[in-house]
Design a protein around this motif. Structure first.
Motif, PDB file in Angstrom:
ATOM      1  N   ALA A 192       0.658  -1.113   0.029  1.00  0.00           N
ATOM      2  CA  ALA A 192       0.121   0.194   0.056  1.00  0.00           C
ATOM      3  C   ALA A 192       0.947   1.245  -0.270  1.00  0.00           C
ATOM      4  O   ALA A 192       0.535   2.058  -0.579  1.00  0.00           O
ATOM      5  CB  ALA A 192      -1.089   0.108   1.158  1.00  0.00           C
ATOM      6  N   TYR A 193       1.979   1.302   0.665  1.00  0.00           N
ATOM      7  CA  TYR A 193       2.862   2.224   0.780  1.00  0.00           C
ATOM      8  C   TYR A 193       3.592   2.730  -0.734  1.00  0.00           C
ATOM      9  O   TYR A 193       3.585   3.716  -1.146  1.00  0.00           O
ATOM     10  CB  TYR A 193       4.119   2.037   1.708  1.00  0.00           C
ATOM     11  N   LEU A 194       4.030   1.427  -1.310  1.00  0.00           N
ATOM     12  CA  LEU A 194       4.530   1.773  -2.685  1.00  0.00           C
ATOM     13  C   LEU A 194       3.204   2.394  -3.634  1.00  0.00           C
ATOM     14  O   LEU A 194       3.582   3.155  -4.498  1.00  0.00           O
ATOM     15  CB  LEU A 194       4.883   0.382  -3.196  1.00  0.00           C
ATOM     16  N   THR A 195       2.057   1.900  -3.478  1.00  0.00           N
ATOM     17  CA  THR A 195       1.018   2.355  -4.294  1.00  0.00           C
ATOM     18  C   THR A 195       0.680   3.622  -4.257  1.00  0.00           C
ATOM     19  O   THR A 195       0.577   4.663  -5.105  1.00  0.00           O
ATOM     20  CB  THR A 195      -0.170   1.562  -4.040  1.00  0.00           C
ATOM     21  N   THR A 196       0.770   4.274  -2.828  1.00  0.00           N
ATOM     22  CA  THR A 196       0.460   5.785  -2.523  1.00  0.00           C
ATOM     23  C   THR A 196       1.668   6.526  -3.191  1.00  0.00           C
ATOM     24  O   THR A 196       1.463   7.782  -3.369  1.00  0.00           O
ATOM     25  CB  THR A 196       0.360   5.848  -1.148  1.00  0.00           C
ATOM     26  N   ARG A 197       2.676   5.955  -3.532  1.00  0.00           N
ATOM     27  CA  ARG A 197       3.829   6.766  -4.015  1.00  0.00           C
ATOM     28  C   ARG A 197       3.700   6.346  -5.601  1.00  0.00           C
ATOM     29  O   ARG A 197       4.856   6.920  -6.298  1.00  0.00           O
ATOM     30  CB  ARG A 197       5.128   6.658  -3.457  1.00  0.00           C
ATOM     31  N   GLY A 198       2.810   5.859  -6.250  1.00  0.00           N
ATOM     32  CA  GLY A 198       2.644   6.026  -7.628  1.00  0.00           C
ATOM     33  C   GLY A 198       3.487   4.892  -8.167  1.00  0.00           C
ATOM     34  O   GLY A 198       3.696   4.692  -9.433  1.00  0.00           O
ATOM     35  N   ILE A 199       3.874   3.575  -7.402  1.00  0.00           N
ATOM     36  CA  ILE A 199       4.919   2.745  -8.022  1.00  0.00           C
ATOM     37  C   ILE A 199       3.724   1.470  -8.170  1.00  0.00           C
ATOM     38  O   ILE A 199       3.093   0.906  -7.001  1.00  0.00           O
ATOM     39  CB  ILE A 199       5.860   2.051  -6.896  1.00  0.00           C
ATOM     40  N   ALA A 200       3.451   0.911  -9.185  1.00  0.00           N
ATOM     41  CA  ALA A 200       2.678  -0.097  -9.778  1.00  0.00           C
ATOM     42  C   ALA A 200       3.595  -1.444  -9.910  1.00  0.00           C
ATOM     43  O   ALA A 200       4.436  -1.268 -10.692  1.00  0.00           O
ATOM     44  CB  ALA A 200       2.046   0.232 -10.724  1.00  0.00           C
ATOM     45  N   PHE A 201       2.929  -2.537  -9.398  1.00  0.00           N
ATOM     46  CA  PHE A 201       3.821  -3.879  -9.567  1.00  0.00           C
ATOM     47  C   PHE A 201       3.203  -4.355 -11.121  1.00  0.00           C
ATOM     48  O   PHE A 201       2.085  -4.122 -11.429  1.00  0.00           O
ATOM     49  CB  PHE A 201       2.913  -5.008  -8.392  1.00  0.00           C
ATOM     50  N   GLY A 202       4.130  -4.861 -11.483  1.00  0.00           N
ATOM     51  CA  GLY A 202       3.919  -5.357 -12.956  1.00  0.00           C
ATOM     52  C   GLY A 202       3.881  -6.989 -12.813  1.00  0.00           C
ATOM     53  O   GLY A 202       2.600  -7.449 -12.946  1.00  0.00           O
ATOM     54  N   ASP A 203       4.905  -7.762 -12.410  1.00  0.00           N
ATOM     55  CA  ASP A 203       4.873  -9.465 -12.411  1.00  0.00           C
ATOM     56  C   ASP A 203       5.995  -9.686 -11.331  1.00  0.00           C
ATOM     57  O   ASP A 203       6.786  -8.802 -10.825  1.00  0.00           O
ATOM     58  CB  ASP A 203       5.053  -9.796 -13.578  1.00  0.00           C
ATOM     59  N   ALA A 204       6.063 -10.739 -11.102  1.00  0.00           N
ATOM     60  CA  ALA A 204       6.800 -11.402 -10.086  1.00  0.00           C
ATOM     61  C   ALA A 204       7.294 -12.893 -10.520  1.00  0.00           C
ATOM     62  O   ALA A 204       6.619 -13.633 -10.906  1.00  0.00           O
ATOM     63  CB  ALA A 204       6.282 -11.120  -8.650  1.00  0.00           C
ATOM     64  N   ASP A 205       8.442 -13.174  -9.849  1.00  0.00           N
ATOM     65  CA  ASP A 205       8.893 -14.737  -9.795  1.00  0.00           C
ATOM     66  C   ASP A 205       8.709 -15.153  -8.280  1.00  0.00           C
ATOM     67  O   ASP A 205       9.105 -14.524  -7.627  1.00  0.00           O
ATOM     68  CB  ASP A 205      10.019 -14.909 -10.507  1.00  0.00           C
ATOM     69  N   GLU A 206       8.238 -16.231  -8.294  1.00  0.00           N
ATOM     70  CA  GLU A 206       8.062 -16.748  -6.848  1.00  0.00           C
ATOM     71  C   GLU A 206       8.416 -18.232  -6.732  1.00  0.00           C
ATOM     72  O   GLU A 206       8.055 -19.234  -7.649  1.00  0.00           O
ATOM     73  CB  GLU A 206       6.626 -16.498  -6.493  1.00  0.00           C
ATOM     74  N   ARG A 207       8.916 -18.631  -5.897  1.00  0.00           N
ATOM     75  CA  ARG A 207       9.589 -19.889  -5.356  1.00  0.00           C
ATOM     76  C   ARG A 207       9.377 -20.475  -3.994  1.00  0.00           C
ATOM     77  O   ARG A 207       9.577 -19.581  -3.177  1.00  0.00           O
ATOM     78  CB  ARG A 207      10.910 -20.194  -5.716  1.00  0.00           C
ATOM     79  N   ILE A 208       8.568 -21.616  -3.676  1.00  0.00           N
ATOM     80  CA  ILE A 208       8.325 -21.994  -2.307  1.00  0.00           C
ATOM     81  C   ILE A 208       8.999 -23.238  -1.989  1.00  0.00           C
ATOM     82  O   ILE A 208       9.488 -24.194  -2.662  1.00  0.00           O
ATOM     83  CB  ILE A 208       6.844 -22.486  -2.273  1.00  0.00           C
ATOM     84  N   GLU A 209       9.444 -23.510  -0.887  1.00  0.00           N
ATOM     85  CA  GLU A 209      10.260 -24.556  -0.430  1.00  0.00           C
ATOM     86  C   GLU A 209       9.983 -24.696   0.997  1.00  0.00           C
ATOM     87  O   GLU A 209       9.426 -23.920   1.910  1.00  0.00           O
ATOM     88  CB  GLU A 209      11.672 -24.518  -0.760  1.00  0.00           C
ATOM     89  N   THR A 210      10.014 -25.936   1.366  1.00  0.00           N
ATOM     90  CA  THR A 210      10.079 -26.237   2.908  1.00  0.00           C
ATOM     91  C   THR A 210      11.468 -26.181   3.756  1.00  0.00           C
ATOM     92  O   THR A 210      12.289 -26.635   3.145  1.00  0.00           O
ATOM     93  CB  THR A 210       9.279 -27.571   3.278  1.00  0.00           C
ATOM     94  N   VAL A 211      11.284 -25.709   4.738  1.00  0.00           N
ATOM     95  CA  VAL A 211      12.851 -25.329   5.548  1.00  0.00           C
ATOM     96  C   VAL A 211      12.349 -25.487   6.906  1.00  0.00           C
ATOM     97  O   VAL A 211      11.553 -25.546   7.572  1.00  0.00           O
ATOM     98  CB  VAL A 211      13.278 -23.996   5.237  1.00  0.00           C
ATOM     99  N   LEU A 212      13.670 -25.462   7.798  1.00  0.00           N
ATOM    100  CA  LEU A 212      13.504 -25.438   9.111  1.00  0.00           C
ATOM    101  C   LEU A 212      13.877 -23.800   9.613  1.00  0.00           C
ATOM    102  O   LEU A 212      15.018 -23.595   9.005  1.00  0.00           O
ATOM    103  CB  LEU A 212      14.241 -26.513  10.097  1.00  0.00           C
ATOM    104  N   ALA A 213      13.367 -23.300  10.484  1.00  0.00           N
ATOM    105  CA  ALA A 213      13.933 -22.174  11.048  1.00  0.00           C
ATOM    106  C   ALA A 213      15.161 -22.098  11.497  1.00  0.00           C
ATOM    107  O   ALA A 213      15.629 -23.054  12.261  1.00  0.00           O
ATOM    108  CB  ALA A 213      13.055 -21.368  11.838  1.00  0.00           C
ATOM    109  N   THR A 214      16.121 -21.042  11.207  1.00  0.00           N
ATOM    110  CA  THR A 214      17.401 -21.052  12.003  1.00  0.00           C
ATOM    111  C   THR A 214      17.025 -20.571  13.574  1.00  0.00           C
ATOM    112  O   THR A 214      15.905 -20.330  13.929  1.00  0.00           O
ATOM    113  CB  THR A 214      18.230 -19.846  11.452  1.00  0.00           C
TER     114      THR A 214
END
Length: 257
Positions: free
Chosen positions: A179-201
């Motif tokens: 929302a902060y980016l949107t109020t500053r006129g910055i619009a999202f185009g696309d994204a690459d996303e990857r999901i994996e399972t891990v244990l937290a440090t």
């Protein structure tokens, strides 16, 4: 449509019974405790290990293993010295929507606790991954994610200082960065996303408030603006017992298998 008892929608295949038909004792106890959870309802406190062991005539270690699996699956959660029935998992869409929007859609109150906000020259690895220029100033924003005041994840965001030069003074860390980016006129185009399972440090487990052995869902996202320019690099770590993710596949998607 009628389904066999072990083939109802959402049920594990064959209800977890191996082909040879011999059911591990802990699994039989787990199934009986799971039925008990339905009676107790969300927030209900389950009996102690000793009481459950006496009720089902098994060793306490058998009960402990059954309860441990139910905790890892998110059906139970620890509270103080007791164990209570957990509510349904939070479901987040895999889309260019903010964490805030996803949590609010489920009637929960989103929140964030600021861990750190600092700036440094963009390192080689981050530049190569995002398309940012090596050495240009970048912000690193790290926050604990909350849902109804419960800690459920940890999010790290990297963005060029040139994009949001006053992030340290104009941005409320408890609010939506999108929302902060949107109020500053910055619009999202696309994204690459990857999901994996891990244990937290150990550090991540301490910040989120979970045991280090709890499985986590880790999402890596690299976002671009409408012109294809680099926008942000996000690393989001979610509790595996409190989150699931959904997406919609269109008819043009080719499926196999």
């Amino acid at each position: 449509m009628d389904y066999p008892n072990d083939q109802a929608p959402g049920a594990p295949v064959r209800s977890g019974i191996p082909e040879h038909g011999r059911i591990p004792k802990y699994y039989a106890v787990k199934a009986r405790i799971a039925a008990l959870l339905e009676e107790l309802g969300e927030g209900g406190v389950i009996p102690t290990e000793r009481d459950l062991a006496e009720r089902y005539d098994v060793a306490r270690e058998t009960v402990r293993q059954a309860v441990r699996e139910l905790v890892l699956e998110g059906r139970l959660r620890r509270r103080g010295r007791g164990t209570v029935v957990a509510g349904p998992k939070l479901t987040q869409p895999l889309s260019l929507a903010s964490y805030t929007e996803g949590v609010r859609r489920q009637g929960r109150t989103p929140g964030r606790n600021l861990v750190t906000l600092d700036r440094f020259p963009c390192p080689d690895a981050l530049a190569a991954e995002t398309g940012l220029n090596r050495g240009e100033p970048v912000w690193h924003l790290e926050r604990v994610l909350l849902a109804d005041e419960e800690r459920v994840g940890l999010e790290s965001t990297y963005v060029a200082v040139g994009r949001v030069p006053r992030l340290d003074t104009d941005f409320d860390p408890d609010s939506s960065f999108y929302a902060y980016l949107t109020t500053r006129g910055i619009a999202f185009g696309d994204a690459d996303e990857r999901i994996e399972t891990v244990l937290a440090t150990p550090r991540e487990a301490l910040l989120i408030g979970t045991p280090p052995a709890l499985p986590m869902l880790l999402i890596h996202r690299i976002s671009r603006d409408v012109d294809g320019g680099p926008l942000e690099r996000v690393r989001s770590l979610y509790r595996g017992d409190r989150f699931s993710f959904t997406t919609r596949l269109s008819g043009t998607t080719r499926l196999s298998g």
